[in-house]
Design a protein around this motif. Structure first.
Motif, PDB file in Angstrom:
ATOM      1  N   PHE A  34       0.812  -1.217   0.000  1.00 36.52           N
ATOM      2  CA  PHE A  34       0.000   0.000   0.000  1.00 36.52           C
ATOM      3  C   PHE A  34       0.848   1.270   0.000  1.00 36.52           C
ATOM      4  O   PHE A  34       0.338   2.355  -0.279  1.00 36.52           O
ATOM      5  N   GLU A  35       2.133   1.138   0.309  1.00 35.66           N
ATOM      6  CA  GLU A  35       2.997   2.319   0.273  1.00 35.66           C
ATOM      7  C   GLU A  35       3.111   2.890  -1.141  1.00 35.66           C
ATOM      8  O   GLU A  35       3.476   4.048  -1.332  1.00 35.66           O
ATOM      9  N   LEU A  36       2.793   2.065  -2.143  1.00 42.44           N
ATOM     10  CA  LEU A  36       2.773   2.534  -3.530  1.00 42.44           C
ATOM     11  C   LEU A  36       1.479   3.259  -3.869  1.00 42.44           C
ATOM     12  O   LEU A  36       1.322   3.772  -4.978  1.00 42.44           O
ATOM     13  N   VAL A  37       0.555   3.287  -2.933  1.00 47.27           N
ATOM     14  CA  VAL A  37      -0.766   3.902  -3.100  1.00 47.27           C
ATOM     15  C   VAL A  37      -1.445   3.394  -4.375  1.00 47.27           C
ATOM     16  O   VAL A  37      -1.736   4.154  -5.301  1.00 47.27           O
ATOM     17  N   PRO A  38      -1.692   2.093  -4.460  1.00 45.95           N
ATOM     18  CA  PRO A  38      -2.344   1.541  -5.653  1.00 45.95           C
ATOM     19  C   PRO A  38      -3.794   2.004  -5.765  1.00 45.95           C
ATOM     20  O   PRO A  38      -4.472   2.179  -4.754  1.00 45.95           O
ATOM     21  N   SER A  39      -4.234   2.191  -6.997  1.00 43.47           N
ATOM     22  CA  SER A  39      -5.632   2.563  -7.213  1.00 43.47           C
ATOM     23  C   SER A  39      -6.539   1.343  -7.102  1.00 43.47           C
ATOM     24  O   SER A  39      -7.704   1.454  -6.722  1.00 43.47           O
ATOM     25  N   HIS A  40      -5.986   0.166  -7.433  1.00 37.72           N
ATOM     26  CA  HIS A  40      -6.743  -1.086  -7.397  1.00 37.72           C
ATOM     27  C   HIS A  40      -5.912  -2.126  -6.650  1.00 37.72           C
ATOM     28  O   HIS A  40      -4.681  -2.117  -6.722  1.00 37.72           O
ATOM     29  N   VAL A 115       0.735  -2.479 -13.711  1.00 41.02           N
ATOM     30  CA  VAL A 115       0.451  -3.539 -12.757  1.00 41.02           C
ATOM     31  C   VAL A 115       1.710  -3.951 -11.995  1.00 41.02           C
ATOM     32  O   VAL A 115       2.803  -4.033 -12.569  1.00 41.02           O
ATOM     33  N   ARG A 116       1.536  -4.241 -10.713  1.00 42.12           N
ATOM     34  CA  ARG A 116       2.595  -4.813  -9.891  1.00 42.12           C
ATOM     35  C   ARG A 116       2.081  -6.115  -9.292  1.00 42.12           C
ATOM     36  O   ARG A 116       1.065  -6.116  -8.598  1.00 42.12           O
ATOM     37  N   VAL A 117       2.771  -7.198  -9.570  1.00 44.12           N
ATOM     38  CA  VAL A 117       2.422  -8.507  -9.015  1.00 44.12           C
ATOM     39  C   VAL A 117       3.356  -8.774  -7.844  1.00 44.12           C
ATOM     40  O   VAL A 117       4.580  -8.805  -8.005  1.00 44.12           O
ATOM     41  N   VAL A 118       2.790  -8.954  -6.662  1.00 47.73           N
ATOM     42  CA  VAL A 118       3.583  -9.192  -5.454  1.00 47.73           C
ATOM     43  C   VAL A 118       3.662 -10.697  -5.231  1.00 47.73           C
ATOM     44  O   VAL A 118       2.670 -11.331  -4.855  1.00 47.73           O
ATOM     45  N   TYR A 252      -9.806   0.249  -5.089  1.00 44.89           N
ATOM     46  CA  TYR A 252      -9.665   0.194  -3.632  1.00 44.89           C
ATOM     47  C   TYR A 252     -10.323   1.383  -2.956  1.00 44.89           C
ATOM     48  O   TYR A 252     -10.130   2.534  -3.346  1.00 44.89           O
ATOM     49  N   ARG A 253     -11.088   1.065  -1.936  1.00 47.48           N
ATOM     50  CA  ARG A 253     -11.667   2.062  -1.055  1.00 47.48           C
ATOM     51  C   ARG A 253     -11.410   1.614   0.384  1.00 47.48           C
ATOM     52  O   ARG A 253     -11.597   0.449   0.706  1.00 47.48           O
ATOM     53  N   PRO A 254     -10.969   2.503   1.263  1.00 49.15           N
ATOM     54  CA  PRO A 254     -10.724   2.117   2.658  1.00 49.15           C
ATOM     55  C   PRO A 254     -12.017   1.653   3.317  1.00 49.15           C
ATOM     56  O   PRO A 254     -13.113   2.013   2.869  1.00 49.15           O
ATOM     57  N   PRO A 255     -11.934   0.845   4.362  1.00 56.59           N
ATOM     58  CA  PRO A 255     -13.140   0.304   5.010  1.00 56.59           C
ATOM     59  C   PRO A 255     -14.061   1.408   5.515  1.00 56.59           C
ATOM     60  O   PRO A 255     -13.606   2.429   6.042  1.00 56.59           O
ATOM     61  N   ARG A 284       0.441   1.836  10.949  1.00 60.07           N
ATOM     62  CA  ARG A 284       0.642   1.828   9.490  1.00 60.07           C
ATOM     63  C   ARG A 284      -0.676   1.810   8.737  1.00 60.07           C
ATOM     64  O   ARG A 284      -0.831   2.477   7.722  1.00 60.07           O
ATOM     65  N   SER A 285      -1.640   1.012   9.220  1.00 60.50           N
ATOM     66  CA  SER A 285      -2.927   0.912   8.520  1.00 60.50           C
ATOM     67  C   SER A 285      -3.683   2.243   8.578  1.00 60.50           C
ATOM     68  O   SER A 285      -4.258   2.689   7.576  1.00 60.50           O
ATOM     69  N   LYS A 286      -3.663   2.887   9.730  1.00 66.51           N
ATOM     70  CA  LYS A 286      -4.343   4.180   9.854  1.00 66.51           C
ATOM     71  C   LYS A 286      -3.722   5.221   8.922  1.00 66.51           C
ATOM     72  O   LYS A 286      -4.424   6.014   8.284  1.00 66.51           O
ATOM     73  N   HIS A 287      -2.406   5.205   8.836  1.00 60.98           N
ATOM     74  CA  HIS A 287      -1.704   6.155   7.974  1.00 60.98           C
ATOM     75  C   HIS A 287      -2.067   5.927   6.509  1.00 60.98           C
ATOM     76  O   HIS A 287      -2.303   6.878   5.759  1.00 60.98           O
ATOM     77  N   ILE A 288      -2.139   4.654   6.119  1.00 57.56           N
ATOM     78  CA  ILE A 288      -2.435   4.328   4.720  1.00 57.56           C
ATOM     79  C   ILE A 288      -3.866   4.726   4.361  1.00 57.56           C
ATOM     80  O   ILE A 288      -4.131   5.306   3.302  1.00 57.56           O
ATOM     81  N   TRP A 289      -4.820   4.462   5.257  1.00 60.23           N
ATOM     82  CA  TRP A 289      -6.207   4.781   4.934  1.00 60.23           C
ATOM     83  C   TRP A 289      -6.424   6.293   4.805  1.00 60.23           C
ATOM     84  O   TRP A 289      -7.278   6.727   4.056  1.00 60.23           O
ATOM     85  N   LEU A 290      -5.623   7.056   5.502  1.00 56.52           N
ATOM     86  CA  LEU A 290      -5.733   8.525   5.383  1.00 56.52           C
ATOM     87  C   LEU A 290      -5.375   8.982   3.969  1.00 56.52           C
ATOM     88  O   LEU A 290      -5.881   9.999   3.494  1.00 56.52           O
ATOM     89  N   GLN A 291      -4.504   8.220   3.283  1.00 55.72           N
ATOM     90  CA  GLN A 291      -4.099   8.600   1.936  1.00 55.72           C
ATOM     91  C   GLN A 291      -5.229   8.469   0.926  1.00 55.72           C
ATOM     92  O   GLN A 291      -5.178   9.058  -0.145  1.00 55.72           O
ATOM     93  N   TYR A 292      -6.236   7.668   1.279  1.00 54.67           N
ATOM     94  CA  TYR A 292      -7.353   7.433   0.345  1.00 54.67           C
ATOM     95  C   TYR A 292      -8.566   8.292   0.667  1.00 54.67           C
ATOM     96  O   TYR A 292      -9.597   8.143   0.040  1.00 54.67           O
ATOM     97  N   ASN A 293      -8.479   9.136   1.627  1.00 51.69           N
ATOM     98  CA  ASN A 293      -9.587  10.006   2.016  1.00 51.69           C
ATOM     99  C   ASN A 293      -9.371  11.431   1.501  1.00 51.69           C
ATOM    100  O   ASN A 293      -8.275  11.821   1.182  1.00 51.69           O
TER     101      ASN A 293
END
Length: 293
Positions: A34-40, A115-118, A252-255, A284-293
């Motif tokens: 998620f550090e790459l801030v993927p759209s999907h 696309v990035r395949v992990v 992707y949309r945060p919960p 980390r999860s809280k920080h990432i979800w803020l990026q999508y708001n």
């Protein structure tokens, strides 16, 4: 891998709580992506049961050890945790996760995505293109490195990713019980495919191959190489009736509950061990979800 990367964070973990370490390592990997801030985003699992490859070759993956109990137990927690993070989870009966990933990746590129395949699975090398790269784990570490065309060309002596299936077809794969050609390893396979261009052309010209071991192996081949190619080639064309999902389904949309369910779940799991890993996941999860708001 989990113990190597994060054992120090959970110093009092017992063998009975190894599954917690496995869950937290998986979630940490997702958060790192998620550090790459993927759209999907999507996480693809193998569906239990046989696949079309078993119909082609009954000994497919016959030598594999059973999935460790720790991993089996952890999956019951990983999947709900991912869903609580708002991530699309996919399992498709009859086909492997690799084929689902291959199809979704190619379809996403057609929609204009990069696309990035992990994955640590080298089979995905065959998918590499200007718009598809792999994110691979750093050995003995918790980081990931990007692996694309330039890195592939350097590692495989200028071959094209589409030729990687030919290399695998010759070298075989012990993990998946892919037979390959006797006496030919990866280095020899790379040289042969570079010289002859493709497996099919190599088999036609097998009488001209120099090197006793490789020549003898090719002369003794009775279809194992072509069978291996069918087994190692990833499907990138699975039809909509098998994967009834489009690119838009992975947006992707945060919960909607702001991650409350996810955070409660990791705190409960964290009660089995001691360490700072729960607090790290929460931060980390809280920080990432803020990026999508």
């Amino acid at each position: 891998m989990a113990k190597l990367q994060h054992g120090g964070h959970m110093h009092d973990a017992s063998d009975d709580s190894d599954w917690v370490l496995t869950v937290f390592t998986a979630l940490s990997t997702v958060l790192k992506t998620f550090e790459l801030v993927p759209s999907h985003m999507g996480v693809i699992f193998d569906h239990p049961g046989l696949t079309f490859r078993h119909a082609i070759y009954s000994n497919y993956k016959l030598n594999r050890s059973p999935t460790p109990d720790t991993v089996v137990q952890s999956l019951g927690y990983i999947k709900p945790a991912l869903a609580a993070m708002g991530i699309r989870i996919v399992e498709v009966p009859g086909v492997e996760a690799d084929d689902v990933i291959g199809t979704l990746a190619v379809n996403a590129v057609k929609e204009g995505a990069k696309v990035r395949v992990v994955s640590t699975d080298k089979d995905f090398f065959q998918l590499i293109s200007p718009n598809i790269r792999l994110l691979r784990f750093v050995q003995h570490g918790s980081g990931m490195v990007s692996f694309g065309l330039e890195e592939f060309h350097q590692r495989f002596d200028g071959l094209d990713p589409s030729q990687f299936v030919d290399v695998l077809s010759l070298a075989g794969d012990r993990i998946d019980n892919i037979p390959g050609v006797r006496g030919i390893g990866e280095k020899t396979a790379i040289k042969l495919i570079k010289a002859y261009g493709s497996l099919e052309n190599l088999l036609k010209e097998r009488n001209s191959v120099k090197g006793k071991i490789a020549s003898n192996g090719l002369q003794a081949d009775e279809g194992e190489a072509l069978l291996s190619k069918r087994l190692v080639t990833l499907r990138t064309d699975l039809p909509p009736y098998i994967i009834p999902l489009t690119f838009k389904d992975f947006l992707y949309r945060p919960p909607q509950d702001k991650g409350e369910h996810f955070l409660r779940a990791i705190k409960v799991m964290g009660s089995f061990v001691e360490g700072q890993f729960v607090a790290d996941l929460e931060r980390r999860s809280k920080h990432i979800w803020l990026q999508y708001n």
